[in-house]
Design an enzyme around this catalytic site. Structure first.
Site, PDB file in Angstrom:
ATOM      1  N   LYS A  22      31.208  40.859  33.454  1.00 30.86           N
ATOM      2  CA  LYS A  22      30.922  40.320  34.738  1.00 30.86           C
ATOM      3  C   LYS A  22      31.564  41.387  35.835  1.00 30.86           C
ATOM      4  CE  LYS A  22      34.072  37.463  37.226  1.00 30.86           C
ATOM      5  NZ  LYS A  22      34.275  37.989  38.182  1.00 30.86           N
ATOM      6  N   ASN A  23      32.589  41.911  35.872  1.00 26.72           N
ATOM      7  CA  ASN A  23      32.898  42.693  36.805  1.00 26.72           C
ATOM      8  C   ASN A  23      32.344  44.404  36.914  1.00 26.72           C
ATOM      9  OD1 ASN A  23      34.790  40.983  37.552  1.00 26.72           O
ATOM     10  ND2 ASN A  23      36.513  41.668  37.019  1.00 26.72           N
ATOM     11  N   CYS A 126      40.871  33.152  49.805  1.00 25.35           N
ATOM     12  CA  CYS A 126      40.570  33.272  48.296  1.00 25.35           C
ATOM     13  C   CYS A 126      41.719  32.483  47.549  1.00 25.35           C
ATOM     14  CB  CYS A 126      40.307  34.407  47.894  1.00 25.35           C
ATOM     15  SG  CYS A 126      40.474  34.590  46.083  1.00 25.35           S
ATOM     16  N   ARG A 131      43.462  38.621  50.057  1.00 27.18           N
ATOM     17  CA  ARG A 131      42.320  39.848  49.772  1.00 27.18           C
ATOM     18  C   ARG A 131      41.599  40.415  51.391  1.00 27.18           C
ATOM     19  NH1 ARG A 131      39.518  37.356  44.376  1.00 27.18           N
ATOM     20  NH2 ARG A 131      39.386  39.441  43.770  1.00 27.18           N
ATOM     21  N   LYS A 171      45.767  52.204  49.081  1.00 30.82           N
ATOM     22  CA  LYS A 171      46.037  51.409  48.016  1.00 30.82           C
ATOM     23  C   LYS A 171      44.870  51.370  47.011  1.00 30.82           C
ATOM     24  CE  LYS A 171      47.300  46.569  47.757  1.00 30.82           C
ATOM     25  NZ  LYS A 171      47.746  45.314  48.421  1.00 30.82           N
ATOM     26  N   ASP A 316      43.902  40.619  35.646  1.00 30.25           N
ATOM     27  CA  ASP A 316      42.801  39.471  35.306  1.00 30.25           C
ATOM     28  C   ASP A 316      43.555  38.976  33.873  1.00 30.25           C
ATOM     29  OD1 ASP A 316      41.584  39.674  37.443  1.00 30.25           O
ATOM     30  OD2 ASP A 316      39.905  40.608  36.648  1.00 30.25           O
ATOM     31  N   ARG A 408      32.300  30.411  35.808  1.00 28.07           N
ATOM     32  CA  ARG A 408      31.900  31.819  36.559  1.00 28.07           C
ATOM     33  C   ARG A 408      32.119  33.011  35.694  1.00 28.07           C
ATOM     34  NH1 ARG A 408      35.981  32.390  40.638  1.00 28.07           N
ATOM     35  NH2 ARG A 408      34.847  34.392  40.858  1.00 28.07           N
TER      36      ARG A 408
END
Ligand code: UD1
Length: 429
Positions: A22-23, A126, A131, A171, A316, A408
């Site tokens: 997905k990412n 979020c 974020r 960062k 994750d 998702r």
């Protein structure tokens, strides 16, 4: 709203096909905005986030066609989707769309690079923290963009086009690295990005951009050099395997016991997480087309982990690993360094009988001999799948509510688990 019901106690045995990441798919789809030619992506996972991004890109003028639809017998092979942004019809990404999926904010890079302007809604808060988008703003300004904030929108402009520059990320940010790499591909001259994200998805996007005619070197390391070109063309690219899905099923097997082959994935995408799994007592071996996870009989050893940017332990997979640790033979500690509020699964795991205490960014998990099923719900994608993992060993019935979070990011989760012997069922309502 759909729910998933799990009756715990079954070991997992068999084969699970791993989907495209997905990412990686999301930024690759957004890269289609950079060219008027067709970008063909293979192995695109069938996920709610992908469908949502298709709608968002459509709003900017991207047409798409799907070929090679998944056949039941061809599970895991993904879809091939052709994206064409012949004309950009709208350079505004409205709040209604961006607020549904944070990654859609990333269209700012290609729109600015190709159209020299973009008006993109700020993504807003979020569930896993504030974020912010300061790094995107600073980085695009370094490439010569002027940026104003107007009524919740970032209004970006680069009259005459973006200009290459040297930019050091204060960062590490995956999204800001994707965006600056895409933007710099069409900037005048050379851009050097320092302290860039090294995630495999960044390298995958760079590979695709290079196939489109970009001149990028160093992606996958912390210094990326991009020699700008005047135009990009179409290309064909295969989305890399989903390392988070891979790690999730590996942890599910470590939890439930059994012997499962994960097909179509690569162990080099998640070495740190696999080391933690081995330390916990699972056996992980490479196979010609993936990897094999086994845990037979022996208990789960406690292992401490700290999340970090790649190649560190991925944030994750933090919730999933915590689920595993709830059944370890001792005390483990999990420290979250990427997001400030990513422990919402703790309260839900506690409902199943887990013993977890929080102190700032660190969770202390005292392993328990048994979990007991209960109704639970989760507020983000990775947290909800951690509850599924816990449910696989909880006595009795666990019902995970708000399954849309799972949809998702996990393709056909319950089917993949059922094929390996789990007692899992989706209840539609
Ligand atoms: C991506 C992944 C997400 C993963 C995360 C970290 C996608 C679609 N999502 O998210 O699954 O959890 O990487 O591996 O690929 N930050 C700032 N300012 C910015 C941008 C980010 O302070 O302008 C901070 C964030 O708040 C966070 C940290 O940087 O604390 C890392 O975030 P980032 O790497 O940007 O995450 P995403 O790209 O949004």
């Amino acid at each position: 709203m759909d729910r998933i019901r799990i009756r715990g106690g079954n070991a997992l045995n068999g084969t699970i096909p791993i989907s495209g990441a997905k990412n990686a798919a999301l930024p690759l789809m957004i890269a289609a905005l950079l060219t008027d030619d067709t970008l063909t992506l293979e192995n695109v996972p069938h996920l709610a986030d992908v469908e949502q991004l298709i709608r968002i890109l459509g709003n900017h003028g991207v047409d798409y066609t799907v070929s090679g639809k998944r056949l039941a017998t061809n599970a895991g092979s993904g879809r091939t989707i052709h994206f064409t942004a012949r004309t950009i019809v709208d350079t505004t990404a409205p709040y209604e769309l961006v607020s549904k999926m944070r990654a859609s904010f990333w269209v700012i890079g290609p729109l600015l690079a190709r159209m020299h302007k973009a008006r993109v809604s700020l993504p807003g808060g979020c569930a896993i923290g504030t974020r912010p988008v300061d790094l995107f703003i600073e980085g695009l300004q370094a490439l010569g963009a002027t940026i104003d904030i107007d009524a919740g929108y970032i209004v970006a402009e680069a009259k005459g086009g973006l200009v290459g520059n040297r930019y050091t990320f204060p960062k590490v940010s995956v999204g800001a690295t994707h965006v600056l790499m895409m933007a710099a591909s069409l900037a005048k001259g050379e851009t050097v990005l320092e302290n860039a994200a090294r995630e495999p998805e960044v390298a995958d996007l760079a590979q695709c951009l290079n196939a489109m005619g970009a001149r990028i070197t160093g992606a996958g390391t912390s210094t990326i050099t991009i020699e700008g070109v005047t135009a990009l063309s179409g290309a064909r690219h295969r989305v890399l395997p989903d390392r988070i899905e891979t790690g999730t099923y590996a942890m599910a097997v470590a939890m439930a016991g059994g012997d499962v082959t994960l097909e179509g994935t690569r162990s080099d995408l998640l070495q740190t997480a696999l080391t933690a799994l081995r330390d916990a007592g699972a056996s992980v071996t490479d196979t010609p087309h993936g990897m094999r996870i086994q845990r037979n009989g022996n208990g789960i050893r406690p292992v401490d982990v700290v999340t970090d940017p790649f190649p560190g332990f991925p944030t994750d997979l933090q919730a999933q690993f915590m689920a595993l640790m709830t059944r370890s033979d001792g005390v483990s500690h999990i420290t979250e360094t990427i997001f400030e509020n990513r422990f919402m699964h703790v309260q839900e795991l506690a409902r199943l009988g887990a013993k977890i205490s929080l102190s700032g960014q660190m969770a202390r998990i005292e392993g328990v001999p048994r979990l007991v099923g209960a109704p639970v719900m989760a507020t983000d994608l990775r947290a909800s799948v951690s509850l599924v993992i816990a449910g696989l060993v909880a006595e009795g019935e666990t019902t995970v509510n708000r399954v849309y979070h799972l949809d998702r990011g996990f393709e056909r989760l319950e089917e993949k688990l059922v094929a390996c012997g789990a007692d899992v069922e989706r209840i539609s309502s």
